[in-house]
Write a protein that holds these residues in place. Structure first.
Motif, PDB file in Angstrom:
ATOM      1  N   PRO A  94       0.708  -1.177   0.096  1.00 25.99           N
ATOM      2  CA  PRO A  94       0.175   0.082   0.035  1.00 25.99           C
ATOM      3  C   PRO A  94       0.795   1.142  -0.105  1.00 25.99           C
ATOM      4  CG  PRO A  94       0.502  -0.933   2.290  1.00 25.99           C
ATOM      5  CD  PRO A  94       0.806  -1.715   1.472  1.00 25.99           C
ATOM      6  N   ALA A  95       0.454   1.426  -1.383  1.00 27.36           N
ATOM      7  CA  ALA A  95       1.780   3.563  -0.639  1.00 27.36           C
ATOM      8  C   ALA A  95       0.456   4.786  -1.968  1.00 27.36           C
ATOM      9  CB  ALA A  95       2.294   3.423  -1.731  1.00 27.36           C
ATOM     10  N   ALA A  96       0.156   5.872  -1.442  1.00 31.10           N
ATOM     11  CA  ALA A  96      -0.485   6.382  -2.186  1.00 31.10           C
ATOM     12  C   ALA A  96      -0.430   6.537  -3.730  1.00 31.10           C
ATOM     13  CB  ALA A  96       0.362   7.964  -1.764  1.00 31.10           C
ATOM     14  N   GLU A  97       0.498   5.972  -4.050  1.00 29.00           N
ATOM     15  CA  GLU A  97       0.946   6.099  -6.103  1.00 29.00           C
ATOM     16  C   GLU A  97       0.411   4.758  -5.921  1.00 29.00           C
ATOM     17  OE1 GLU A  97       3.884   9.091  -6.912  1.00 29.00           O
ATOM     18  OE2 GLU A  97       2.599  10.747  -5.811  1.00 29.00           O
ATOM     19  N   ARG A  98      -0.486   3.363  -5.339  1.00 27.63           N
ATOM     20  CA  ARG A  98       0.351   2.334  -6.095  1.00 27.63           C
ATOM     21  C   ARG A  98      -1.094   1.717  -6.024  1.00 27.63           C
ATOM     22  NH1 ARG A  98       5.275   0.144  -5.777  1.00 27.63           N
ATOM     23  NH2 ARG A  98       5.129  -1.664  -6.358  1.00 27.63           N
TER      24      ARG A  98
ATOM     25  N   GLY B 209      -6.016   3.882 -13.482  1.00 28.62           N
ATOM     26  CA  GLY B 209      -5.611   4.378 -14.850  1.00 28.62           C
ATOM     27  C   GLY B 209      -4.125   4.129 -14.595  1.00 28.62           C
ATOM     28  N   PRO B 210      -3.329   4.198 -15.670  1.00 28.88           N
ATOM     29  CA  PRO B 210      -2.262   4.247 -16.147  1.00 28.88           C
ATOM     30  C   PRO B 210      -0.665   5.844 -15.767  1.00 28.88           C
ATOM     31  CG  PRO B 210      -3.040   4.371 -17.816  1.00 28.88           C
ATOM     32  CD  PRO B 210      -4.050   4.218 -17.223  1.00 28.88           C
ATOM     33  N   PRO B 211      -0.026   5.776 -15.726  1.00 32.82           N
ATOM     34  CA  PRO B 211       0.604   7.527 -15.107  1.00 32.82           C
ATOM     35  C   PRO B 211       0.126   7.983 -16.276  1.00 32.82           C
ATOM     36  CG  PRO B 211       2.314   5.625 -15.280  1.00 32.82           C
ATOM     37  CD  PRO B 211       1.069   4.749 -15.757  1.00 32.82           C
ATOM     38  N   GLN B 212       0.123   8.883 -16.814  1.00 31.45           N
ATOM     39  CA  GLN B 212       0.026  10.210 -17.650  1.00 31.45           C
ATOM     40  C   GLN B 212       0.902  10.143 -18.467  1.00 31.45           C
ATOM     41  OE1 GLN B 212       0.409  14.798 -16.748  1.00 31.45           O
ATOM     42  NE2 GLN B 212      -1.567  14.868 -17.191  1.00 31.45           N
ATOM     43  N   ARG B 213       0.037   9.989 -19.879  1.00 27.35           N
ATOM     44  CA  ARG B 213       0.804  10.063 -21.349  1.00 27.35           C
ATOM     45  C   ARG B 213       1.733  10.966 -21.066  1.00 27.35           C
ATOM     46  NH1 ARG B 213      -0.649   6.810 -26.214  1.00 27.35           N
ATOM     47  NH2 ARG B 213      -2.831   6.860 -25.157  1.00 27.35           N
ATOM     48  N   ASP B 214       1.577  11.770 -21.465  1.00 33.01           N
ATOM     49  CA  ASP B 214       3.221  12.252 -21.888  1.00 33.01           C
ATOM     50  C   ASP B 214       4.307  13.032 -20.812  1.00 33.01           C
ATOM     51  OD1 ASP B 214       2.010  13.064 -25.008  1.00 33.01           O
ATOM     52  OD2 ASP B 214       0.273  14.368 -23.943  1.00 33.01           O
ATOM     53  N   THR B 215       3.408  12.944 -19.912  1.00 33.90           N
ATOM     54  CA  THR B 215       4.432  13.694 -18.764  1.00 33.90           C
ATOM     55  C   THR B 215       5.296  12.166 -17.317  1.00 33.90           C
ATOM     56  OG1 THR B 215       2.567  14.075 -16.343  1.00 33.90           O
ATOM     57  CG2 THR B 215       3.340  15.759 -18.379  1.00 33.90           C
ATOM     58  N   GLY B 216       4.326  11.055 -17.915  1.00 28.69           N
ATOM     59  CA  GLY B 216       4.771   9.866 -16.563  1.00 28.69           C
ATOM     60  C   GLY B 216       4.122  10.242 -15.399  1.00 28.69           C
ATOM     61  N   ALA B 217       3.143  10.826 -14.961  1.00 27.61           N
ATOM     62  CA  ALA B 217       3.023  11.488 -14.071  1.00 27.61           C
ATOM     63  C   ALA B 217       2.090  10.709 -12.996  1.00 27.61           C
ATOM     64  CB  ALA B 217       2.289  12.655 -13.959  1.00 27.61           C
TER      65      ALA B 217
ATOM     66  N   GLY C  70      -0.310   9.634  -9.582  1.00 32.47           N
ATOM     67  CA  GLY C  70      -0.835  10.185  -8.085  1.00 32.47           C
ATOM     68  C   GLY C  70      -2.351  10.658  -8.801  1.00 32.47           C
ATOM     69  N   GLN C  71      -2.752  11.117  -8.037  1.00 30.47           N
ATOM     70  CA  GLN C  71      -3.934  11.186  -7.773  1.00 30.47           C
ATOM     71  C   GLN C  71      -4.095  12.315  -8.667  1.00 30.47           C
ATOM     72  OE1 GLN C  71      -7.414   9.664  -6.970  1.00 30.47           O
ATOM     73  NE2 GLN C  71      -8.034  11.692  -7.748  1.00 30.47           N
ATOM     74  N   SER C  72      -5.094  12.749 -10.043  1.00 28.96           N
ATOM     75  CA  SER C  72      -5.987  13.997 -10.436  1.00 28.96           C
ATOM     76  C   SER C  72      -6.963  14.596  -9.845  1.00 28.96           C
ATOM     77  CB  SER C  72      -6.219  13.519 -12.175  1.00 28.96           C
ATOM     78  OG  SER C  72      -7.449  13.211 -11.957  1.00 28.96           O
ATOM     79  N   ASP C  73      -6.674  15.486 -10.921  1.00 28.27           N
ATOM     80  CA  ASP C  73      -7.822  16.872 -10.473  1.00 28.27           C
ATOM     81  C   ASP C  73      -8.845  15.811  -9.437  1.00 28.27           C
ATOM     82  OD1 ASP C  73      -9.215  18.698  -9.096  1.00 28.27           O
ATOM     83  OD2 ASP C  73      -9.706  19.579 -11.711  1.00 28.27           O
ATOM     84  N   ALA C  74      -9.347  15.930  -8.278  1.00 29.17           N
ATOM     85  CA  ALA C  74     -10.248  15.150  -7.711  1.00 29.17           C
ATOM     86  C   ALA C  74     -11.452  16.217  -8.679  1.00 29.17           C
ATOM     87  CB  ALA C  74     -10.291  15.715  -6.387  1.00 29.17           C
ATOM     88  N   SER C  75     -12.055  17.637  -8.631  1.00 30.43           N
ATOM     89  CA  SER C  75     -13.627  17.771  -9.189  1.00 30.43           C
ATOM     90  C   SER C  75     -13.384  17.243 -10.587  1.00 30.43           C
ATOM     91  CB  SER C  75     -12.997  19.752  -8.708  1.00 30.43           C
ATOM     92  OG  SER C  75     -12.209  20.395 -10.059  1.00 30.43           O
ATOM     93  N   ALA C  76     -13.038  16.901 -11.050  1.00 27.03           N
ATOM     94  CA  ALA C  76     -12.557  16.130 -12.479  1.00 27.03           C
ATOM     95  C   ALA C  76     -13.756  15.451 -12.667  1.00 27.03           C
ATOM     96  CB  ALA C  76     -11.945  15.738 -13.234  1.00 27.03           C
TER      97      ALA C  76
ATOM     98  N   ARG D 184      -3.731   7.518 -10.844  1.00 22.41           N
ATOM     99  CA  ARG D 184      -3.031   7.218 -11.863  1.00 22.41           C
ATOM    100  C   ARG D 184      -1.476   6.357 -11.348  1.00 22.41           C
ATOM    101  NH1 ARG D 184      -3.954   9.441 -17.145  1.00 22.41           N
ATOM    102  NH2 ARG D 184      -4.762  11.257 -16.723  1.00 22.41           N
ATOM    103  N   VAL D 185      -1.467   4.991 -11.902  1.00 19.54           N
ATOM    104  CA  VAL D 185      -0.437   4.400 -10.731  1.00 19.54           C
ATOM    105  C   VAL D 185       0.294   3.860 -11.812  1.00 19.54           C
ATOM    106  CG1 VAL D 185      -2.007   3.589  -8.367  1.00 19.54           C
ATOM    107  CG2 VAL D 185      -2.516   2.169 -10.746  1.00 19.54           C
ATOM    108  N   PRO D 186       1.766   2.938 -11.953  1.00 13.77           N
ATOM    109  CA  PRO D 186       2.607   2.000 -12.455  1.00 13.77           C
ATOM    110  C   PRO D 186       2.455   1.075 -12.705  1.00 13.77           C
ATOM    111  CG  PRO D 186       3.929   2.969 -10.226  1.00 13.77           C
ATOM    112  CD  PRO D 186       2.195   3.483 -10.486  1.00 13.77           C
ATOM    113  N   GLU D 187       1.664   0.693 -12.096  1.00 10.56           N
ATOM    114  CA  GLU D 187       1.506  -0.958 -12.266  1.00 10.56           C
ATOM    115  C   GLU D 187       0.189  -1.225 -13.422  1.00 10.56           C
ATOM    116  OE1 GLU D 187       1.925  -0.916  -8.492  1.00 10.56           O
ATOM    117  OE2 GLU D 187       0.687   0.595  -9.643  1.00 10.56           O
ATOM    118  N   PHE D 188      -0.897  -0.313 -13.862  1.00 11.51           N
ATOM    119  CA  PHE D 188      -1.470  -0.635 -15.215  1.00 11.51           C
ATOM    120  C   PHE D 188       0.075  -0.973 -16.508  1.00 11.51           C
ATOM    121  CE2 PHE D 188      -4.600   0.741 -13.074  1.00 11.51           C
ATOM    122  CZ  PHE D 188      -5.762   0.617 -13.865  1.00 11.51           C
TER     123      PHE D 188
END
Length: 382
Positions: A15-19, A140-148, A150-156, A163-167
């Protein structure tokens, strides 16, 4: 049951914030629960068509895939003969959401279990939610262009995405494509794809399942049923030797055994031609590439395993006929085990006018129609 049941493997991440949560692939999947009250009906929906409102390209790709047809006539025809417990196990991969299990059982209670329309959400098979949705939270997977990550904008819409690398890792596919060791036959699980990949040059080079089966993140998952996909992973060679013609087939672009599962049968074939170009009677030779398993007195056994591991080759030769011409080709039977064994057996056991028998008959037609040929070549004696 006729075929082995699918069970899951944990992906084992901590368990981790970005996993991914450690229980992400705990099956059966838990119900999603109630979505936030402020969400729109589209945001609450589990139907892939709702996801397609914003992700239309992914929806159309998925519609062409076998994932979209995972709740197939052959599966449903068998499920109608199972109890709810066995049905739930099969649906862990074929229609994994808890809401899909309930939709199918509801259809069965109203005598609509045979009807695609009556299945509701279950008919979507392995759809968006099975991989991307847990507790109404999107992953979902890391952001396509940046590889970022973690949690995206929660207001979206739908609260954004985690976004996690396991994908992007092969282990993500293991829940359905790596059977547990308890289901091994002759030491090898019926489907052993992740282990085969781990032992392959593809794993050592960083080529993942997604690299081949989801190029550019396309939700296609092409495999043994797709002639272009099969062609891309194999290299045929045709040699005119002084005494015989030779067909050599090498697995050059496949990151696991070919084929990886027990269902397909692949046959290298050759036949002598006469002066008019017609096959010479009784001259055909062949070599079968498959893993042959069978149930004998209730126990599964492996009769042979001639599959090609990455880099391995198979060779077929035929002596030159009077005409000096030989034809070679490769036949691929993606659903051979179902067509030749499972469906035939069921059609003998089921009442001919039953809903199950009609679905199995349809599945048998589909299985037979899935066969195709590749690499046809006429070789001339030098």
């Amino acid at each position: 049951m006729v075929v082995g049941l699918l069970l899951c493997l944990s992906n084992g991440v901590s368990p981790a914030a970005e996993r991914l949560p450690t229980d992400y692939w705990h099956q059966p999947l838990a119900p999603q629960g109630k979505a936030p009250r402020a969400w729109t009906p589209e945001e609450r929906s589990l139907a892939p068509e709702s996801c397609g409102g914003c992700h239309s390209d992914r929806l159309e790709e998925w519609r062409t895939s076998l994932h979209a047809r995972a709740f197939s006539p052959g599966l449903v025809g068998q499920l109608l003969t199972y109890d709810a417990a066995d049905t739930a196990v099969c649906m862990q991969c074929h229609a994994p959401l808890a809401e899909q299990r309930e939709a199918f059982e509801a259809a069965r209670r109203t005598a609509e279990g045979h009807s695609g329309i009556g299945h509701g959400l279950a008919d979507a098979g392995n759809s968006c939610g099975g991989c991307h949705l847990r507790g109404h939270r999107r992953f979902g997977p890391p952001q396509r262009d940046t590889g970022a990550v973690g949690q995206s904008d929660a207001s979206a819409p739908h609260g954004g995405v985690m976004r996690v690398p396991e994908f992007e890792k092969s282990e993500f596919c293991a829940a359905c494509h790596q059977f547990p060791q308890e289901q091994a036959i002759n030491g090898k699980p019926l489907e052993n794809t992740l282990v085969e990949w781990e032992q392959s040059p593809a794993a050592r080079s960083g080529t993942t399942c997604q690299s081949c089966h989801m190029p550019e993140r396309k939700h296609l998952w092409r495999g043994i049923h797709d002639p272009d996909m099969v062609r891309s992973g194999l290299t045929p060679e045709f040699v005119a030797k002084p005494e015989a013609a030779q067909f050599r087939l090498t697995s050059t672009g496949i990151g696991h055994a070919f084929p990886t599962y027990v269902t397909p049968k692949v046959i290298m074939k050759g036949v002598a031609l006469d002066q008019s170009g017609s096959p010479v009677p009784s001259s055909e030779v062949h070599y079968v590439i498959w893993r042959e398993v069978a149930s004998v007195d209730g126990d599964w056994i492996e009769r042979s395993d001639t599959r090609l591991l990455p880099g391995q080759s198979a060779t077929l030769e035929i002596a030159w006929p009077m005409s000096g011409r030989v034809k070679f080709w490769l036949e691929v039977h993606p659903d051979d085990f179902y067509h030749q064994h499972v469906y035939d057996n069921l059609l003998h056991e089921l009442a001919a006018d039953s809903a199950s028998a009609k679905l199995i008959a349809e599945a048998n037609r589909i299985a037979k129609a899935s066969q195709f040929s590749l690499f046809e070549k006429v070789v001339q004696r030098p």
